[in-house]
Scaffold this motif. Structure first.
Motif, PDB file in Angstrom:
ATOM      1  N   ASP A  60       0.857  -1.188   0.000  1.00 57.28           N
ATOM      2  CA  ASP A  60       0.000   0.000   0.000  1.00 57.28           C
ATOM      3  C   ASP A  60       0.894   1.239   0.000  1.00 57.28           C
ATOM      4  O   ASP A  60       1.532   1.553   1.011  1.00 57.28           O
ATOM      5  CB  ASP A  60      -0.914  -0.017   1.237  1.00 57.28           C
ATOM      6  N   GLY A  61       0.943   1.903  -1.127  1.00 57.95           N
ATOM      7  CA  GLY A  61       1.799   3.083  -1.252  1.00 57.95           C
ATOM      8  C   GLY A  61       1.403   4.236  -0.377  1.00 57.95           C
ATOM      9  O   GLY A  61       2.205   5.181  -0.192  1.00 57.95           O
ATOM     10  N   SER A  62       0.205   4.199   0.190  1.00 62.76           N
ATOM     11  CA  SER A  62      -0.234   5.293   1.072  1.00 62.76           C
ATOM     12  C   SER A  62       0.205   5.071   2.524  1.00 62.76           C
ATOM     13  O   SER A  62       0.108   5.989   3.340  1.00 62.76           O
ATOM     14  CB  SER A  62      -1.763   5.438   1.011  1.00 62.76           C
ATOM     15  N   ARG A  63       0.664   3.867   2.857  1.00 65.97           N
ATOM     16  CA  ARG A  63       1.112   3.575   4.220  1.00 65.97           C
ATOM     17  C   ARG A  63       2.551   4.037   4.403  1.00 65.97           C
ATOM     18  O   ARG A  63       3.431   3.752   3.577  1.00 65.97           O
ATOM     19  CB  ARG A  63       1.000   2.078   4.514  1.00 65.97           C
ATOM     20  N   LEU A  64       2.797   4.741   5.510  1.00 63.63           N
ATOM     21  CA  LEU A  64       4.123   5.284   5.759  1.00 63.63           C
ATOM     22  C   LEU A  64       5.167   4.181   5.942  1.00 63.63           C
ATOM     23  O   LEU A  64       6.307   4.327   5.494  1.00 63.63           O
ATOM     24  CB  LEU A  64       4.099   6.204   6.989  1.00 63.63           C
ATOM     25  N   ASP A  65       4.786   3.077   6.637  1.00 63.43           N
ATOM     26  CA  ASP A  65       5.761   2.010   6.855  1.00 63.43           C
ATOM     27  C   ASP A  65       6.158   1.332   5.534  1.00 63.43           C
ATOM     28  O   ASP A  65       7.294   0.915   5.358  1.00 63.43           O
ATOM     29  CB  ASP A  65       5.232   0.991   7.871  1.00 63.43           C
ATOM     30  N   HIS A  66       5.222   1.274   4.578  1.00 66.73           N
ATOM     31  CA  HIS A  66       5.536   0.705   3.271  1.00 66.73           C
ATOM     32  C   HIS A  66       6.419   1.664   2.469  1.00 66.73           C
ATOM     33  O   HIS A  66       7.338   1.229   1.755  1.00 66.73           O
ATOM     34  CB  HIS A  66       4.249   0.384   2.521  1.00 66.73           C
ATOM     35  N   GLN A  67       6.137   2.943   2.611  1.00 68.77           N
ATOM     36  CA  GLN A  67       6.989   3.933   1.942  1.00 68.77           C
ATOM     37  C   GLN A  67       8.410   3.891   2.506  1.00 68.77           C
ATOM     38  O   GLN A  67       9.390   3.948   1.759  1.00 68.77           O
ATOM     39  CB  GLN A  67       6.398   5.333   2.120  1.00 68.77           C
ATOM     40  N   ASP A  68       8.479   3.775   3.820  1.00 68.60           N
ATOM     41  CA  ASP A  68       9.796   3.724   4.471  1.00 68.60           C
ATOM     42  C   ASP A  68      10.577   2.474   4.026  1.00 68.60           C
ATOM     43  O   ASP A  68      11.805   2.524   3.842  1.00 68.60           O
ATOM     44  CB  ASP A  68       9.636   3.719   5.985  1.00 68.60           C
ATOM     45  N   ALA A  69       9.879   1.367   3.872  1.00 65.63           N
ATOM     46  CA  ALA A  69      10.540   0.137   3.431  1.00 65.63           C
ATOM     47  C   ALA A  69      11.091   0.297   2.021  1.00 65.63           C
ATOM     48  O   ALA A  69      12.200  -0.165   1.711  1.00 65.63           O
ATOM     49  CB  ALA A  69       9.560  -1.029   3.495  1.00 65.63           C
ATOM     50  N   LEU A  70      10.340   0.961   1.161  1.00 60.56           N
ATOM     51  CA  LEU A  70      10.790   1.185  -0.218  1.00 60.56           C
ATOM     52  C   LEU A  70      12.021   2.104  -0.232  1.00 60.56           C
ATOM     53  O   LEU A  70      12.981   1.863  -0.991  1.00 60.56           O
ATOM     54  CB  LEU A  70       9.654   1.793  -1.032  1.00 60.56           C
ATOM     55  N   LYS A  71      12.000   3.132   0.624  1.00 59.10           N
ATOM     56  CA  LYS A  71      13.155   4.032   0.722  1.00 59.10           C
ATOM     57  C   LYS A  71      14.391   3.278   1.260  1.00 59.10           C
ATOM     58  O   LYS A  71      15.519   3.511   0.817  1.00 59.10           O
ATOM     59  CB  LYS A  71      12.825   5.211   1.624  1.00 59.10           C
ATOM     60  N   GLN A  72      14.138   2.375   2.217  1.00 59.18           N
ATOM     61  CA  GLN A  72      15.237   1.579   2.773  1.00 59.18           C
ATOM     62  C   GLN A  72      15.891   0.723   1.691  1.00 59.18           C
ATOM     63  O   GLN A  72      17.110   0.586   1.644  1.00 59.18           O
ATOM     64  CB  GLN A  72      14.716   0.698   3.916  1.00 59.18           C
ATOM     65  N   LEU A  73      15.067   0.161   0.831  1.00 63.88           N
ATOM     66  CA  LEU A  73      15.598  -0.657  -0.258  1.00 63.88           C
ATOM     67  C   LEU A  73      16.483   0.175  -1.190  1.00 63.88           C
ATOM     68  O   LEU A  73      17.542  -0.281  -1.630  1.00 63.88           O
ATOM     69  CB  LEU A  73      14.452  -1.295  -1.049  1.00 63.88           C
ATOM     70  N   TRP A  74      16.063   1.419  -1.454  1.00 63.04           N
ATOM     71  CA  TRP A  74      16.880   2.288  -2.318  1.00 63.04           C
ATOM     72  C   TRP A  74      18.252   2.556  -1.689  1.00 63.04           C
ATOM     73  O   TRP A  74      19.283   2.490  -2.354  1.00 63.04           O
ATOM     74  CB  TRP A  74      16.148   3.614  -2.575  1.00 63.04           C
TER      75      TRP A  74
END
Length: 322
Positions: free
Chosen positions: A137-151
């Protein structure tokens, strides 16, 4: 038809009655048949009958010899055919036995078996299933944070791009918005990528930058391929519901009891194995599904081997680099 007279004249010039003997034919017409056929010549002598019988015996022996030769030849031919059929059947059976890991093994791996789970297996399987049910869910902050962590794990020295940017394609997402690639496997596929990057950083970087072997001009996209690996493992292990599993799934539940992160560890093995097969098969983008299928077949085979109590015991684990 004109008549002919055949006269026998004997000349005794040197006392040898036979040496100067000849045949005289009177009459103007000639005959269509040879005059000196074998049996005619023999019958004209006093001892002709004995000689005729002797020759007849020789002819009979020849015919009998020819007959036995033909029988023997026929028997040899039949024996050769019989041996060839036996060898052919044996080779076919051997081929089936040799191909057992690829054909019969798949059938064995997909066979459903009930399984009585221990309390620890139930708990870890429940936790894993909960992870499998979470969509990205791209609107969830924890999912956004996980994607940023991967980068940051992928490109530690580069600036973090916006959540929608063409720069995400450099990681192997198929569009500027990575969230569109998570539909098949959900959030766990992002967790799997992060786990690979943290536990096996060398393998992660080599996979990301396609550093192993001679590569195709049309490579598979790294991140999107990682999502496909997660989805493949979920399907292969049959983890969605119930206590009836494929034999491959049942073996995995045993590994899960020994290692709570068995799914993530198996994911790392599967991704590195996929890349190794990609290189060895000289595959290109359009052959990705074929390579993925081959990867699944080998994992099913290895999970069926004896003395496998941890993911680290799998032969394919050796391809990973920390």
């Amino acid at each position: 038809m004109a008549t002919k007279t055949i006269k026998r004249r004997l000349h005794h010039g040197d006392g040898d009655e036979r040496r100067n003997e000849y045949l005289e034919v009177s009459g103007s017409d000639t005959t269509d048949e040879p005059l000196l056929r074998e049996y005619d010549r023999v019958a004209s002598h006093p001892e002709g009958e004995n000689e005729r019988r002797h020759l007849q015996s020789i002819q009979n022996n020849k015919k009998e010899s020819i007959c036995w030769s033909r029988i023997f030849s026929l028997l040899c031919t039949r024996c050769a055919d019989w041996i060839a059929n036996i060898c052919s059947a044996s080779c076919e059976l051997l081929a089936r036995l040799i191909s057992l890991p690829s054909s019969s093994q798949n059938k064995f791996s997909n066979e459903k078996v009930p399984m009585l789970l221990s309390s620890l297996q139930e708990e870890r399987l429940r936790n894993l299933r909960q992870r499998l049910e979470v969509p990205f869910d791209g609107s969830r902050l924890d999912h956004q944070d996980a994607l940023k962590q991967l980068w940051r794990l992928a490109f530690p020295h580069r600036e973090l791009p916006p959540l929608k940017s063409e720069l995400w394609k450099e990681m192997g997402w198929q569009g500027p918005d990575p969230s569109t690639d998570f539909r098949s496997a959900g959030f766990i596929s992002l967790e799997n990528l992060i786990f690979l990057a943290e536990k096996y950083p060398q393998s992660f970087q080599r996979l990301l930058h396609k550093q192993d072997g001679k590569r195709s001009e049309w490579e598979y996209p790294f991140a999107a391929a990682g999502v496909n690996v997660s989805f493949m493992l979920t399907q292969m292990l049959g983890l969605k519901s119930g206590t009836t599993f494929s034999r491959t799934g049942a073996r995995f539940i045993e590994l899960l009891e020994a290692d709570e992160m068995a799914f993530d560890n198996l994911y790392c093995v599967a991704f590195q194995l996929l890349d190794s097969k990609w290189v060895s098969m000289h595959a290109s983008y359009m052959e990705f599904n074929e390579v993925l299928k081959s990867t699944r077949t080998q994992l099913e085979h290895e999970l069926g081997l004896k003395d496998i109590s941890r993911v680290e015991d799998l032969p394919a684990y050796s391809v990973l680099n920390r």
